[in-house]
Design a protein around this motif. Structure first.
Motif, PDB file in Angstrom:
ATOM      1  N   VAL A 140      -6.274  -3.528  -2.001  1.00 52.02           N
ATOM      2  CA  VAL A 140      -5.239  -3.133  -0.963  1.00 52.02           C
ATOM      3  C   VAL A 140      -5.919  -2.111  -0.084  1.00 52.02           C
ATOM      4  O   VAL A 140      -5.712  -2.368   1.200  1.00 52.02           O
ATOM      5  CB  VAL A 140      -3.851  -2.848  -1.658  1.00 52.02           C
ATOM      6  CG1 VAL A 140      -3.095  -2.089  -0.579  1.00 52.02           C
ATOM      7  CG2 VAL A 140      -3.214  -3.811  -2.403  1.00 52.02           C
ATOM      8  N   GLN A 141      -6.203  -0.992  -0.279  1.00 49.30           N
ATOM      9  CA  GLN A 141      -6.932  -0.240   0.219  1.00 49.30           C
ATOM     10  C   GLN A 141      -8.284  -0.692   1.059  1.00 49.30           C
ATOM     11  O   GLN A 141      -8.430  -0.100   2.266  1.00 49.30           O
ATOM     12  CB  GLN A 141      -7.315   1.068  -0.480  1.00 49.30           C
ATOM     13  CG  GLN A 141      -6.305   1.866  -1.200  1.00 49.30           C
ATOM     14  CD  GLN A 141      -5.226   2.241  -0.407  1.00 49.30           C
ATOM     15  OE1 GLN A 141      -5.492   2.564   0.886  1.00 49.30           O
ATOM     16  NE2 GLN A 141      -3.800   2.197  -0.870  1.00 49.30           N
ATOM     17  N   ARG A 157      -7.116  -1.906   4.261  1.00 49.00           N
ATOM     18  CA  ARG A 157      -6.857  -0.940   5.407  1.00 49.00           C
ATOM     19  C   ARG A 157      -8.180  -0.392   6.110  1.00 49.00           C
ATOM     20  O   ARG A 157      -8.451  -0.049   7.040  1.00 49.00           O
ATOM     21  CB  ARG A 157      -6.097   0.223   4.743  1.00 49.00           C
ATOM     22  CG  ARG A 157      -5.761   1.492   5.714  1.00 49.00           C
ATOM     23  CD  ARG A 157      -5.156   2.524   4.875  1.00 49.00           C
ATOM     24  NE  ARG A 157      -4.971   3.511   5.794  1.00 49.00           N
ATOM     25  CZ  ARG A 157      -5.830   4.809   6.254  1.00 49.00           C
ATOM     26  NH1 ARG A 157      -7.208   4.668   5.463  1.00 49.00           N
ATOM     27  NH2 ARG A 157      -5.462   5.776   7.100  1.00 49.00           N
ATOM     28  N   ARG A 201       0.848  -1.256  -0.061  1.00 48.13           N
ATOM     29  CA  ARG A 201      -0.057  -0.013   0.146  1.00 48.13           C
ATOM     30  C   ARG A 201       0.864   1.376  -0.050  1.00 48.13           C
ATOM     31  O   ARG A 201       0.568   2.069  -0.853  1.00 48.13           O
ATOM     32  CB  ARG A 201      -0.983  -0.011   1.302  1.00 48.13           C
ATOM     33  CG  ARG A 201      -1.944   1.159   1.273  1.00 48.13           C
ATOM     34  CD  ARG A 201      -2.720   0.944   2.523  1.00 48.13           C
ATOM     35  NE  ARG A 201      -1.998   1.052   3.888  1.00 48.13           N
ATOM     36  CZ  ARG A 201      -1.986   0.185   4.596  1.00 48.13           C
ATOM     37  NH1 ARG A 201      -2.612  -0.835   4.443  1.00 48.13           N
ATOM     38  NH2 ARG A 201      -1.245   0.313   5.730  1.00 48.13           N
ATOM     39  N   GLY A 242      -2.390   5.331  -3.368  1.00 43.48           N
ATOM     40  CA  GLY A 242      -2.514   4.717  -2.079  1.00 43.48           C
ATOM     41  C   GLY A 242      -3.673   5.634  -1.318  1.00 43.48           C
ATOM     42  O   GLY A 242      -3.356   5.266   0.001  1.00 43.48           O
TER      43      GLY A 242
END
Length: 325
Positions: free
Chosen positions: A316-317, A320, A23, A265
């Motif tokens: 990927v985000q 998070r 990330r 990102g």
């Protein structure tokens, strides 16, 4: 059993570290790998003319993406940026008779007014960001077409057109403007109270309100800045094309900007703004497109590769965002 539980915890922690590394640094690694590949496999990739073309083409996307990144940092979205570019471009030929500075000032004021209106709809009236800016996406392009009667308008002012085609010490003006704006936005996000407020509001708007932060004013400012940056990109693109084309100028720019932000990102869930990552994301998508074109792959392949990159970045985000909430 305790050993198995400890192993599972360690595995989750290891996975989280890997995802976190991707990330934080994945876009830079991907950009570096792509550049190395092109140096080795793409003829004339490092030629100055090619580098100049790539940077000039990506500059408007980069400028717009900087504004969109701030909006997304507040857990919002701005779909109106392409239409704001069209509006700014349409205002230029109408006011060039009063001088280039006046025409540019009016175009930028148009962007500021558009962003201010979006911010008021979102922050004061409570309209969902996607609804408010979608309405502006449609309405502002209609206004731009109305201003020029829906017609293509050639611009013959050498002084104005030099903004799009001129250089300073060999560096295109549009690239210099994009670089300066990236530095300014980076400073705002990392070194000022405003930047900390943007991140705090995106992280938890209710907590930000309880902490006494000026949530409404900050949101309005963020959308205003997004409109201003989109107008700057519209002015530069108009100068580069030497024409105002209200029906097509900035078309789908909102998607390119959001892609650059996400690939760079900045999570769609807000609470973070990665300015350098946004710049790298814009460059990555530009070079991906240029690479596929130079290697004679069809446009459908280009779109599929871009879609895969976006899906990976969102995945990927998502990891998070799930952890945060």
């Amino acid at each position: 059993m305790p050993d198995r539980a400890a192993d599972a915890v360690r595995e989750r922690q290891s996975r989280a570290r890997r995802i976190g590394w991707i990330r934080d640094y994945g876009v830079y690694v991907a950009l570096l790998v792509l550049i190395i590949f092109n140096i080795a496999a793409t003829p004339n990739f490092v030629a100055l003319d090619n580098l100049r073309v790539q940077l000039v083409q990506v500059a408007p996307v980069m400028i717009v993406a900087l504004g969109v990144a701030m909006v997304i940092g507040t857990e919002g979205i701005d779909l109106s940026v392409g239409a704001v570019m069209a509006l700014a471009g349409a205002l230029i030929p109408l006011y060039l008779g009063y001088g280039v500075p006046v025409a540019i000032a009016v175009a930028l004021l148009g962007g500021i007014a558009s962003g201010l209106f979006a911010g008021v709809l979102v922050a004061s009236i409570g309209v969902q960001p996607i609804v408010a800016t979608l309405a502006l996406l449609v309405g502002l392009r209609g206004v731009a077409q109305l201003l020029l009667g829906g017609q293509f308008r050639q611009i013959s002012s050498p002084e104005f057109n030099n903004l799009g085609t001129g250089s300073v010490l060999g560096v295109p003006i549009v690239v210099l403007v994009a670089a300066v704006l990236a530095v300014i936005v980076g400073f705002l996000m990392r070194r000022t109270v405003f930047g900390r407020r943007v991140v705090a509001i995106g992280g938890n708007p209710d907590a930000a309100r309880l902490a006494g932060l000026p949530v409404r004013r900050t949101l309005i400012t963020v959308y205003l800045l997004s409109g201003l940056l989109a107008a700057i990109a519209g002015v530069l693109l108009t100068a580069y094309q030497k024409a105002a084309t209200p029906s097509t100028q900035g078309l789908l720019m909102e998607l390119s900007a959001i892609t650059a932000v996400v690939v760079g990102g900045t999570p769609l869930t807000g609470g973070r703004v990665r300015v350098l990552g946004t710049v790298a994301g814009a460059l990555l998508m530009q070079i991906v497109t240029a690479t596929l074109i130079k290697h004679d792959l069809p446009e459908s392949s280009t779109q599929m590769v871009q879609a895969a990159i976006i899906i990976l970045a969102v995945y990927v985000q998502r990891d998070r965002g799930g952890a945060r909430r």
